[in-house]
Design a protein around this motif. Sequence first.
Motif, short mmCIF file in Angstrom:
data_model
loop_
_atom_site.label_atom_id
_atom_site.label_comp_id
_atom_site.label_asym_id
_atom_site.label_seq_id
_atom_site.Cartn_x
_atom_site.Cartn_y
_atom_site.Cartn_z
N ARG A 98 0.84 -1.21 0.00
CA ARG A 98 0.00 0.00 0.00
C ARG A 98 0.87 1.25 0.00
O ARG A 98 0.62 2.20 -0.71
CB ARG A 98 -0.94 -0.02 1.20
N ASP A 108 -0.12 -6.17 -3.82
CA ASP A 108 -1.54 -5.88 -3.59
C ASP A 108 -2.05 -5.08 -4.78
O ASP A 108 -1.33 -4.89 -5.76
CB ASP A 108 -1.73 -5.14 -2.24
N TRP A 141 -7.80 -14.26 10.74
CA TRP A 141 -7.83 -12.79 10.86
C TRP A 141 -9.25 -12.28 11.07
O TRP A 141 -9.48 -11.36 11.84
CB TRP A 141 -7.18 -12.11 9.66
N LEU A 158 -6.92 2.65 10.95
CA LEU A 158 -8.32 2.37 10.63
C LEU A 158 -9.00 1.88 11.90
O LEU A 158 -8.35 1.64 12.92
CB LEU A 158 -8.39 1.27 9.56
C1 NGO Z 1 -7.90 -6.80 5.83
C2 NGO Z 1 -7.56 -6.85 4.36
C3 NGO Z 1 -6.39 -5.96 3.98
C4 NGO Z 1 -6.55 -4.58 4.61
C5 NGO Z 1 -6.69 -4.74 6.12
C6 NGO Z 1 -6.87 -3.40 6.80
C7 NGO Z 1 -6.89 -8.73 5.37
C8 NGO Z 1 -6.34 -10.06 5.61
N1 NGO Z 1 -7.23 -8.24 4.20
O1 NGO Z 1 -7.07 -7.84 6.35
O2 NGO Z 1 -6.32 -5.85 2.59
O3 NGO Z 1 -5.41 -3.81 4.34
O4 NGO Z 1 -7.78 -5.56 6.45
O5 NGO Z 1 -6.99 -3.50 8.18
#
Ligand code: NGO
Length: 525
Positions: free
Chosen positions: A185, A214, A384, A422
Amino acid sequence: MNKLKQIHAFAALILSSMLFVQYGCAQKQPSDLSAESIIPKPVSVTAGGGYFNLRQGTEIIVDGSSEELLKVGHYLAERLRPATGYKLEVKTAVKEPGRGIYLTLSGADPASGNEGYELTVTERLVKLTAAAPEGVFRGVQTLRQILPAAIEKASVQEGSWKIPTGTVTDYPDYSYRGAMLDVARHFFSVEDVKRFTDFLAFYKMNVLHLHLSDDQGWRIEIRSWPNLTSHGGSTQVGGGKGGFYTQEQYADIVKYAGERYITIVPEIDMPGHTNAALASYAELNCDGKARELYTGTNVGFSTLCTGSETTYKFIDDVIRELAAMTPGRYIHIGGDESHVTKVEDYIPFINRVQEIVAAHGKQVIGWDEIALATLKPNTIAQCWASEKNSNAAIGQGAKILMAPARKAYLDMQYDKTTKLGLHWAGYIEVDAAYNWDPATLIPGIVKENIIGIEAPLWTETITNIDEIEYMVFPRLPGYAEIGWTPAASRNWDEYKMRLASHGERFSAMGIDYYRSPLVSWPQGK
Ligand code: NGO
């Protein structure tokens, strides 16, 4: 004795006893190894009551001919030289010296495993014993933490460097103790990643998971698919210039981590979270059209073309090159939030990618959604978000890596005043980050199912190392302790005192940390 004489004699007595106390203090301060703030909390600490004095002329003596142990000796010397200004010569010896700091692999309790160690401090000798150099390295971190906090400063400090005498016997509860850094990111330099690695090392963590791709960026050079980085790595969230690691730079990160007994787990997220790849190569899209680069923060809109053989040729090339750069046993394949991949396409995709990873000699880790597929016996599911998926993984015999977002996500804000980060999974104050047990948090997941814990730092809102530090500290030491110290020995009220005293260490290391009001941080630091 008349009244006046009596008063004089009494006053003299008081004065002399006050002088004695003062003089006594200057001579010998109280020493209590068991009162030192060691994080993670060791298995057992016994205080001796005296001091070892680190001074100009103290030598670091390494037992025998192990090159690897010698490197740990040099690592220790490098940590202690800047603040002390001492020479701290590193030597080898064939038998235990009478004085100095002594590192040895003989006489360790094999039950303590490769990461366990025993630290024995007497007035003449500091002795670190472990079954493997890795254990000595972990013990070195304890040694750093029982020296005054100023030992972490980068320039020579006035001061005496006293180490309290006694014994520490120690080994970890879980074998996997890690953190994740999202370099997709926002991109972070090799230097930033090394600094992050040093934070993990200081708290005896042993895994650094790098989220290398990503929607917003592809960050690792793949020689057989060069556009991934030349185009896919050219931007980041917010439209900045992004970046990527060449294979040489990546090898440097792997080596640096390896010298700290930290394994890098590289992640290539798929089939979703792939816009950067889809923008780099038209043929990875089912419609044959390259996507635009993306610099926003939405998730779940991209997918590889799961029915196309080109996709599997691509993945095979990527995993082959990545596996060759990875001394560790795991490759992380992501697998999360593939909202635009039909589940009937997702399942065979994950099954096939598991085979590709196995063919390159590695084991799969994936986010908990991969439990929808048929997991190979050694695949790890990273819990997660979904209790259901995590339990489904266990039902298939898989082990779990615990990273529950509502407890372990380093990108969650501390409270509603936090500007970075966040809060979709909630606010995570320092007590909430610490006060949970991976083995009881989620019904159906018990200790035997868990390989360890990981704290991920996603970086949609995080743009530089200072911001990383602010989100990571002071929560990281707590995650390290959850992984190392058995739940029965952990207690927030006691931990927060030790954490407070680490505030001074954070400052000495130049770390910009969040001064949680729940902790009595040292004043003016
Ligand atoms: C999620 C998402 C990520 C985000 C993140 C932000 C997972 C495993 N996929 O966690 O793409 O960046 O939340 O908290």
